[in-house]
Design an enzyme around this catalytic site. Structure first.
Site, PDB file in Angstrom:
ATOM      1  N   GLU A 172     -10.191 -13.152  -2.877  1.00 24.29           N
ATOM      2  CA  GLU A 172      -9.406 -13.637  -1.733  1.00 24.29           C
ATOM      3  C   GLU A 172     -10.136 -14.800  -1.054  1.00 24.29           C
ATOM      4  OE1 GLU A 172      -7.455 -10.898   0.941  1.00 24.29           O
ATOM      5  OE2 GLU A 172      -8.210 -12.002   2.681  1.00 24.29           O
ATOM      6  N   ASP A 227      -5.636 -13.343  -4.001  1.00 29.25           N
ATOM      7  CA  ASP A 227      -5.134 -13.270  -2.623  1.00 29.25           C
ATOM      8  C   ASP A 227      -5.356 -14.620  -1.956  1.00 29.25           C
ATOM      9  OD1 ASP A 227      -4.360 -10.670  -2.926  1.00 29.25           O
ATOM     10  OD2 ASP A 227      -5.712  -9.834  -1.409  1.00 29.25           O
ATOM     11  N   HIS A 255     -12.109 -13.988   2.117  1.00 33.77           N
ATOM     12  CA  HIS A 255     -13.270 -13.112   1.947  1.00 33.77           C
ATOM     13  C   HIS A 255     -14.487 -13.884   1.440  1.00 33.77           C
ATOM     14  CE1 HIS A 255     -10.420  -9.400   1.479  1.00 33.77           C
ATOM     15  NE2 HIS A 255     -10.262 -10.052   2.618  1.00 33.77           N
ATOM     16  N   LYS A 296     -14.930  -7.953  -0.236  1.00 36.31           N
ATOM     17  CA  LYS A 296     -14.965  -8.554   1.104  1.00 36.31           C
ATOM     18  C   LYS A 296     -16.348  -8.246   1.665  1.00 36.31           C
ATOM     19  CE  LYS A 296     -12.184  -8.747   5.345  1.00 36.31           C
ATOM     20  NZ  LYS A 296     -11.080  -8.116   6.105  1.00 36.31           N
ATOM     21  N   ASP A 336      -7.046 -14.532   8.191  1.00 36.83           N
ATOM     22  CA  ASP A 336      -5.804 -14.351   7.406  1.00 36.83           C
ATOM     23  C   ASP A 336      -4.741 -15.405   7.716  1.00 36.83           C
ATOM     24  OD1 ASP A 336      -6.547 -12.203   5.840  1.00 36.83           O
ATOM     25  OD2 ASP A 336      -5.783 -10.705   7.231  1.00 36.83           O
ATOM     26  N   GLU A 350     -11.070  -6.027  -5.369  1.00 36.52           N
ATOM     27  CA  GLU A 350     -11.101  -7.064  -4.324  1.00 36.52           C
ATOM     28  C   GLU A 350     -12.328  -6.873  -3.437  1.00 36.52           C
ATOM     29  OE1 GLU A 350      -7.464  -7.258  -2.059  1.00 36.52           O
ATOM     30  OE2 GLU A 350      -8.417  -8.384  -0.438  1.00 36.52           O
ATOM     31  N   ASP A 402      -1.923 -13.140   0.929  1.00 38.84           N
ATOM     32  CA  ASP A 402      -2.399 -12.029   1.757  1.00 38.84           C
ATOM     33  C   ASP A 402      -2.810 -12.610   3.107  1.00 38.84           C
ATOM     34  OD1 ASP A 402      -3.206  -9.677   2.744  1.00 38.84           O
ATOM     35  OD2 ASP A 402      -5.018  -9.482   1.532  1.00 38.84           O
ATOM     36  N   MET A 443       2.471  -5.710  -7.975  1.00 39.81           N
ATOM     37  CA  MET A 443       1.173  -5.080  -7.649  1.00 39.81           C
ATOM     38  C   MET A 443       1.353  -3.977  -6.614  1.00 39.81           C
ATOM     39  SD  MET A 443      -1.191  -5.185  -4.929  1.00 39.81           S
ATOM     40  CE  MET A 443      -1.868  -6.605  -4.104  1.00 39.81           C
ATOM     41  N   HIS A 482       0.874  -1.168   0.000  1.00 41.91           N
ATOM     42  CA  HIS A 482       0.000   0.000   0.000  1.00 41.91           C
ATOM     43  C   HIS A 482       0.915   1.223   0.000  1.00 41.91           C
ATOM     44  CE1 HIS A 482      -2.338  -3.019   2.359  1.00 41.91           C
ATOM     45  NE2 HIS A 482      -3.373  -2.534   1.710  1.00 41.91           N
ATOM     46  N   ASP A 497     -12.111 -12.480  10.847  1.00 41.24           N
ATOM     47  CA  ASP A 497     -11.209 -12.379   9.692  1.00 41.24           C
ATOM     48  C   ASP A 497      -9.818 -12.896  10.090  1.00 41.24           C
ATOM     49  OD1 ASP A 497      -9.975 -11.544   7.367  1.00 41.24           O
ATOM     50  OD2 ASP A 497      -9.994  -9.422   7.895  1.00 41.24           O
ATOM     51  N   ASP A 502       2.359   1.825   3.341  1.00 41.15           N
ATOM     52  CA  ASP A 502       3.321   0.837   3.862  1.00 41.15           C
ATOM     53  C   ASP A 502       4.742   1.298   3.562  1.00 41.15           C
ATOM     54  OD1 ASP A 502       1.111  -0.774   4.303  1.00 41.15           O
ATOM     55  OD2 ASP A 502       1.490  -2.091   2.599  1.00 41.15           O
TER      56      ASP A 502
HETATM   57  C1  GCO Z   1      -8.028  -7.331   4.224  1.00 35.90           C
HETATM   58  C2  GCO Z   1      -7.666  -7.239   2.765  1.00 35.90           C
HETATM   59  C3  GCO Z   1      -6.414  -6.443   2.505  1.00 35.90           C
HETATM   60  C4  GCO Z   1      -6.242  -6.102   1.027  1.00 35.90           C
HETATM   61  C5  GCO Z   1      -5.121  -5.143   0.845  1.00 35.90           C
HETATM   62  C6  GCO Z   1      -4.758  -4.920  -0.588  1.00 35.90           C
HETATM   63  O1  GCO Z   1      -8.829  -8.198   4.555  1.00 35.90           O
HETATM   64  O2  GCO Z   1      -7.538  -6.527   5.017  1.00 35.90           O
HETATM   65  O3  GCO Z   1      -7.535  -8.539   2.277  1.00 35.90           O
HETATM   66  O4  GCO Z   1      -5.309  -7.160   2.976  1.00 35.90           O
HETATM   67  O5  GCO Z   1      -6.018  -7.243   0.274  1.00 35.90           O
HETATM   68  O6  GCO Z   1      -5.484  -3.944   1.434  1.00 35.90           O
HETATM   69  O7  GCO Z   1      -5.669  -4.130  -1.182  1.00 35.90           O
HETATM   70 MN    MN Z   2      -6.684  -9.179   0.425  1.00 32.52          MN
HETATM   71 MN    MN Z   3      -8.400 -10.041   3.644  1.00 33.74          MN
END
Ligand code: GCO
Ligand code: MN
Ligand code: MN
Length: 388
Positions: A218, A246, A221, A184, A258, A182, A288, A89, A55, A256, A58
């Protein structure tokens, strides 16, 4: 049996925010000290990643002066050269700053919407400067807690307007850049607009430059929405819209998470990898996800290596599935076609329709056939368990 060594052609990538995650959660403070982007590039090189994504924030703190920005970019580029990593990306943080508390492109405040566009144009410039070819849009705050607050149709229109504006910006600047949207369903908002990859595909078809825009589905998601991720990805692939992906994992019905790719739903991870590999997906395999909060940086490396290894092991399993004589014989049987229906299928003609209406079907005989899916699934499980 391969050693599961990542190679550049596998295109394994991580975001700075993934291995850089310090373990802060809504209930607790960081458990790992923050590392700089340059340190994270070296960590990623050590675990065998091909690329690093980020990002805007970041890499460049939001209040950095132009000279600070230039210094950071210079150091980051030097780390990329030293390690051989690339930046496939980039994306914009449109969720962290309090200004985005009620969304960015869908905010009710025109000043917020304009600032979101400005921030994204600057972030696109940064991404392109570092070589990004795909630009991801994740609208983490584009939603509501109460639908009293926002007209959901205005939200769609505002999203479309922003995407059209930014596509034109890319064309105007002659950048070689595609967008990947993307979805979610929730978190951090109670409900996020365009909740699934399918919603995004429908939105893309209404844009001024749909050819520039695809999706970035993703795993977690779609699982949060209770959906079959592989089916969603198949729809995007078939439409030529899978611009990025992702990879992570997520138990259905939980927060969530991850998690490391394949950590929870191994069987669906297998069918996903098989889908990607069988169909020649050639974009990034982007992880991700982040390490458990219990880990130090050695654990973060274990996490990153684990994502890569699991993908490569499942890729090998997919090849094994395709070469397995018993499985393939069953599949051939299941898909057997004696050609007798060929004259009815395919493109419509009125003659065909009339002939098909006159045809009689022995429903009982057709439905009595057992399909052997229990055997097929058990063979798949045994293959995944490593005994075939
Ligand atoms: C999340 C998202 C993020 C995005 C990222 C890239 O659940 O926080 O998956 O990780 O993928 O902001 O756009
Ligand atoms: Mn993501
Ligand atoms: Mn995510």
């Amino acid at each position: 049996m391969s050693d599961y060594i990542p190679k550049p052609e596998h295109k394994f990538t991580f975001g700075l925010w993934t291995v850089g995650n310090t373990g802060r959660d809504p209930f607790g403070s960081p458990v790992r000290e923050a590392k700089s982007p340059v340190e994270l590039v070296h960590l990623l090189a050590e675990v065998g990643a091909y690329g690093v994504n980020f990002h805007d924030d970041d890499l460049i703190p939001v209040d950095a002066t132009p000279s600070e920005r230039d210094r950071i970019v210079r150091q980051f580029k030097a780390a990329l050269t030293e390690t051989g990593l690339c930046v496939p990306m980039a994306t914009t943080n449109l969720f962290g700053d309090p200004i985005f508390k009620d969304g960015a492109f869908t905010s009710n405040d025109p000043k917020v919407r304009a600032y979101a566009l400005q921030k994204t144009m600057n972030a696109i410039d940064l991404g392109v400067e570092l070589g990004a070819k795909v630009y991801v849009f994740w609208g983490g705050r584009e939603g509501t807690e109460t639908d009293a607050s926002k007209n959901p149709i205005s939200a769609i229109i505002r999203t479309r307007e922003a995407m059209n504006f930014l596509c034109d910006y890319v064309l105007d600047r002659k950048y070689d850049l595609k967008f990947a949207l993307e979805a979610k369903p929730n978190e951090p908002r109670s409900d996020i607009y365009n909740a699934t990859a399918g919603h995004m595909l429908a939105l893309i078809a209404t844009l001024d430059h749909p050819e520039m825009v695809g999706v970035n589905p993703e795993v977690a998601h779609e699982h949060m929405a209770g959906l079959n991720f592989t089916h969603g990805v198949a729809q995007a692939l078939e439409a030529g819209k899978l611009f990025h992906i992702d990879l992570n994992d997520q138990a259905f019905g939980r927060y969530d998470q991850d998690f490391r790719f394949g950590a929870v739903n191994l069987k669906s991870a297998f069918f996903l990898v098989k889908l990607l590999e069988d169909n020649g997906y050639n974009g990034s395999r982007h992880f991700d996800a982040h390490a458990y909060r219990t880990e130090d940086y050695e654990g973060v490396k274990d996490f990153a290596r684990g994502c890569i290894r699991t993908y490569l092991i499942l890729k090998e399993k997919a090849a094994r599935f395709n070469a397995d004589k018993e499985i393939q014989a069953l599949l051939a049987e299941i898909n057997a076609d004696d050609g007798s229906m060929a004259s009815f299928c395919g493109t419509y003609t009125s003659t065909k329709a009339a002939a098909l209406k006159a045809q009689s079907f022995d429903r009982q005989a057709i439905s009595q056939r057992g399909l052997g899916y229990e055997r097929l699934d058990q063979l798949t499980i045994e293959l995944l368990l490593g005994i075939r």
